[in-house]
Every structure is written in structure tokens, then in C-alpha cells.
Design an enzyme around this catalytic site. Structure first.
Site, PDB file in Angstrom:
ATOM      1  CB  ILE A  34     -18.891 -39.719  17.044  1.00  0.00           C
ATOM      2  CG1 ILE A  34     -18.100 -40.720  17.856  1.00  0.00           C
ATOM      3  CG2 ILE A  34     -18.364 -39.609  15.623  1.00  0.00           C
ATOM      4  CD1 ILE A  34     -18.307 -42.170  17.407  1.00  0.00           C
ATOM      5  CG  ASN A  91     -24.059 -30.854   5.638  1.00  0.00           C
ATOM      6  OD1 ASN A  91     -24.006 -29.682   5.292  1.00  0.00           O
ATOM      7  ND2 ASN A  91     -23.329 -31.332   6.629  1.00  0.00           N
ATOM      8  CD  GLU A  99     -18.621 -37.347   7.478  1.00  0.00           C
ATOM      9  OE1 GLU A  99     -18.759 -38.279   8.306  1.00  0.00           O
ATOM     10  OE2 GLU A  99     -17.934 -36.344   7.682  1.00  0.00           O
ATOM     11  CG  HIS A 104     -27.829 -35.798  10.006  1.00  0.00           C
ATOM     12  ND1 HIS A 104     -27.722 -36.620   8.914  1.00  0.00           N
ATOM     13  CD2 HIS A 104     -26.694 -35.050  10.022  1.00  0.00           C
ATOM     14  CE1 HIS A 104     -26.573 -36.392   8.295  1.00  0.00           C
ATOM     15  NE2 HIS A 104     -25.933 -35.431   8.936  1.00  0.00           N
TER      16      HIS A 104
END
Ligand code: AMP
Length: 121
Positions: A34, A91, A99, A104
Site C-alpha cells: 500500500i 523483516n 510492522e 511476508h
């Protein structure tokens, strides 16, 4: 760390919030980030409830791991960055600035990406 079923990617998987989908199969969903940080910025997620790469690698079934790994390569190819090149980022935990606590892989490409890390100290 326990899996939080209210994380944003879990909501996308349940269809509670929309995503700009680029790929889906039995084990994998991929969609555009996004807040893209490159012309190509796609997120690839397993459909199972895994917090991180470590969790996925340790607890996912072999067929999920194979499907996910192959999907990442296929999606990069379909996005047209196979020849120009791309970067995969996953990450894990606070130092990485993760986050969303659903595993992912970021596929980043479409322009020269520069050095791998920018110094912040
Ligand atoms: P990470 O920092 O590795 O956890 O990356 C999370 C990524 O998810 C960030 O690049 C966000 O821009 C992206 N993101 C957050 N919410 C959404 C959403 N609803 N749809 C697509 N991407 C999202």
C-alpha cells in the site's frame, strides 16, 4: 511470539479488508504494498498463521514452504523484474522494523535499488 489473528494481513486473508491482488493459490497470497518503495513492491504471504520467517521455516508443512518459495520466484517473473533484478526482504522483529506480524516477503524492483542498507546511526 504468539500469532495475532487481528493483524492486518490476517484480515486481508479473511477478506475483511481489500488488497490489490497479484497472485493467489492454495497456500499463498500476493498483493501490491500500500506504500510502495519501488516501482515494483509486492508482498507475498503464506495463508497459514506464521509470525515470521523463523516461525514459517520451523512449523510450516514442507508443501507450504515449497509452494511459497516457488511463488516468490514466479511472481517476480510475472512482475517483469526477473531480468532487471529485484530484492527480497523479510523483516523479523523489532530491529528490522517489522510492522505486520504475519510472515511476508517484499519483492522490490523496477529501478536500481542502491546499497542494501542505509546507515541510520
Ligand atoms: P514490514 O515492515 O516488513 O512488516 O512490512 C509491512 C508492509 O505492509 C509495509 O511495507 C506496509 O506498507 C504494508 N502494508 C500495511 N498495510 C497494508 C495493506 N492494507 N495493504 C498492503 N500493504 C500494506
Amino acid at each position: 511470539m504468539a500469532y495475532d489473528p487481528n493483524n492486518i494481513f490476517a484480515k486481508i486473508l479473511r477478506g475483511e479488508i481489500p488488497c490489490n491482488k497479484v497472485f493467489e493459490d492454495q497456500h499463498v497470497l500476493a498483493f501490491h504494498d500500500i506504500r510502495p518503495q519501488a516501482p515494483t513492491h509486492i508482498l507475498v504471504i503464506p495463508k497459514g498463521p506464521y509470525v515470521s520467517h523463523a516461525d514459517f521455516a520451523e512449523t510450516a508443512r514442507p508443501e507450504e514452504i515449497v509452494a511459497f518459495t516457488r511463488a516468490v520466484g514466479l511472481i517476480a517473473q510475472q512482475a517483469g523484474v526477473e531480468d532487471t533484478g529485484y530484492r527480497l526482504v523479510a523483516n523479523h522483529g523489532p530491529d528490522s522494523h517489522q510492522e505486520v506480524p504475519h510472515y511476508h516477503v517484499h519483492i522490490l524492483g523496477g529501478r536500481p535499488l542502491g546499497p542494501m542498507l542505509v546507515r541510520v546511526d
